[in-house]
Scaffold this motif. Structure first.
Motif, PDB file in Angstrom:
ATOM      1  N   ALA A 279     -25.434  -7.074 -17.905  1.00 37.58           N
ATOM      2  CA  ALA A 279     -24.649  -6.104 -17.431  1.00 37.58           C
ATOM      3  C   ALA A 279     -22.527  -6.812 -17.567  1.00 37.58           C
TER       4      ALA A 279
ATOM      5  N   ALA B 136     -19.095  -5.975 -18.683  1.00 38.35           N
ATOM      6  CA  ALA B 136     -18.052  -4.941 -18.644  1.00 38.35           C
ATOM      7  C   ALA B 136     -16.656  -6.117 -18.994  1.00 38.35           C
TER       8      ALA B 136
ATOM      9  N   CYS C 201     -14.049  -8.057 -18.290  1.00 38.79           N
ATOM     10  CA  CYS C 201     -14.381  -9.091 -17.379  1.00 38.79           C
ATOM     11  C   CYS C 201     -14.033 -10.081 -17.896  1.00 38.79           C
TER      12      CYS C 201
ATOM     13  N   CYS D 255     -18.096 -12.035 -18.468  1.00 40.30           N
ATOM     14  CA  CYS D 255     -18.993 -11.508 -19.389  1.00 40.30           C
ATOM     15  C   CYS D 255     -19.244 -11.384 -20.554  1.00 40.30           C
TER      16      CYS D 255
ATOM     17  N   TYR E 102     -21.221  -1.195 -18.215  1.00 37.77           N
ATOM     18  CA  TYR E 102     -20.936  -1.524 -16.530  1.00 37.77           C
ATOM     19  C   TYR E 102     -20.715  -0.532 -16.189  1.00 37.77           C
ATOM     20  N   ASP E 103     -19.382  -0.226 -16.501  1.00 38.23           N
ATOM     21  CA  ASP E 103     -18.100   0.936 -16.545  1.00 38.23           C
ATOM     22  C   ASP E 103     -19.425   2.296 -16.836  1.00 38.23           C
TER      23      ASP E 103
ATOM     24  N   LYS F 257     -27.540   1.515 -13.296  1.00 39.83           N
ATOM     25  CA  LYS F 257     -27.003   0.283 -12.846  1.00 39.83           C
ATOM     26  C   LYS F 257     -27.891   0.488 -11.094  1.00 39.83           C
TER      27      LYS F 257
ATOM     28  N   GLN G  90     -20.760  -6.539 -12.511  1.00 41.72           N
ATOM     29  CA  GLN G  90     -20.702  -7.700 -13.489  1.00 41.72           C
ATOM     30  C   GLN G  90     -21.133  -8.980 -13.677  1.00 41.72           C
ATOM     31  N   SER G  91     -21.500  -9.026 -14.998  1.00 41.87           N
ATOM     32  CA  SER G  91     -22.243 -10.527 -15.282  1.00 41.87           C
ATOM     33  C   SER G  91     -23.094 -10.616 -14.856  1.00 41.87           C
TER      34      SER G  91
END
Length: 137
Positions: free
Chosen positions: A55, A57, A60, A63, A89-90, A96, A104-105
């Motif tokens: 996941a 972003a 991030c 990430c 993720y966005d 999700k 995220q991550s």
């Protein structure tokens, strides 16, 4: 060296053993990191493939720290059977929700239809590699 303008077949005959050797000597490579889709996940699961979902972003920092290690897995022959799917993720809100990802991550591993692991925010390359390998066992 391989060109024989008088006999094109002979040129090809001289080249083929080298081409065959190159194919045999080429290392097996893992699958590239692919964009996440539910269809890709379901297809890999139906085939009994091990899967790593990332996941990701771009904003991030965690990430971005994970990404080089995950990208290297895609070229590591030890992980050649691992399907790596990078979830946006966005923009993949529905996906999700289906996967139960709230941060995220997040990294998730699957072995066929069964989730075998879920971690959040690990950036240590050894830990990421070990986590990804859990889907291969």
């Amino acid at each position: 060296m391989f060109l024989d303008h008088g006999n094109p077949t002979m040129s090809l005959a001289r080249f083929l053993p080298f081409a065959a050797l190159a194919l045999v000597a080429a290392p097996l490579q893992a699958q590239p990191v692919r964009p996440f889709s539910l269809a890709a996940l379901k297809a890999a699961q139906a085939a009994g493939k091990p899967v790593l979902v990332d996941a990701f972003a771009p904003w991030c920092p965690t990430c971005r720290a994970q990404a080089p290690t995950i990208d290297k897995l895609a070229t590591d022959p030890a992980y050649k059977d691992l399907q790596i799917l990078r979830l946006d993720y966005d923009n993949q809100t529905a996906e999700k929700k289906v996967l139960g990802i709230s941060k995220q991550s997040t990294l998730i591993t699957y072995k066929g239809n069964r989730e075998v692991g879920r971690v959040l925010g690990i950036t240590d390359p050894v830990q990421i590699r070990t986590f990804a390998a859990s889907a291969l066992r």
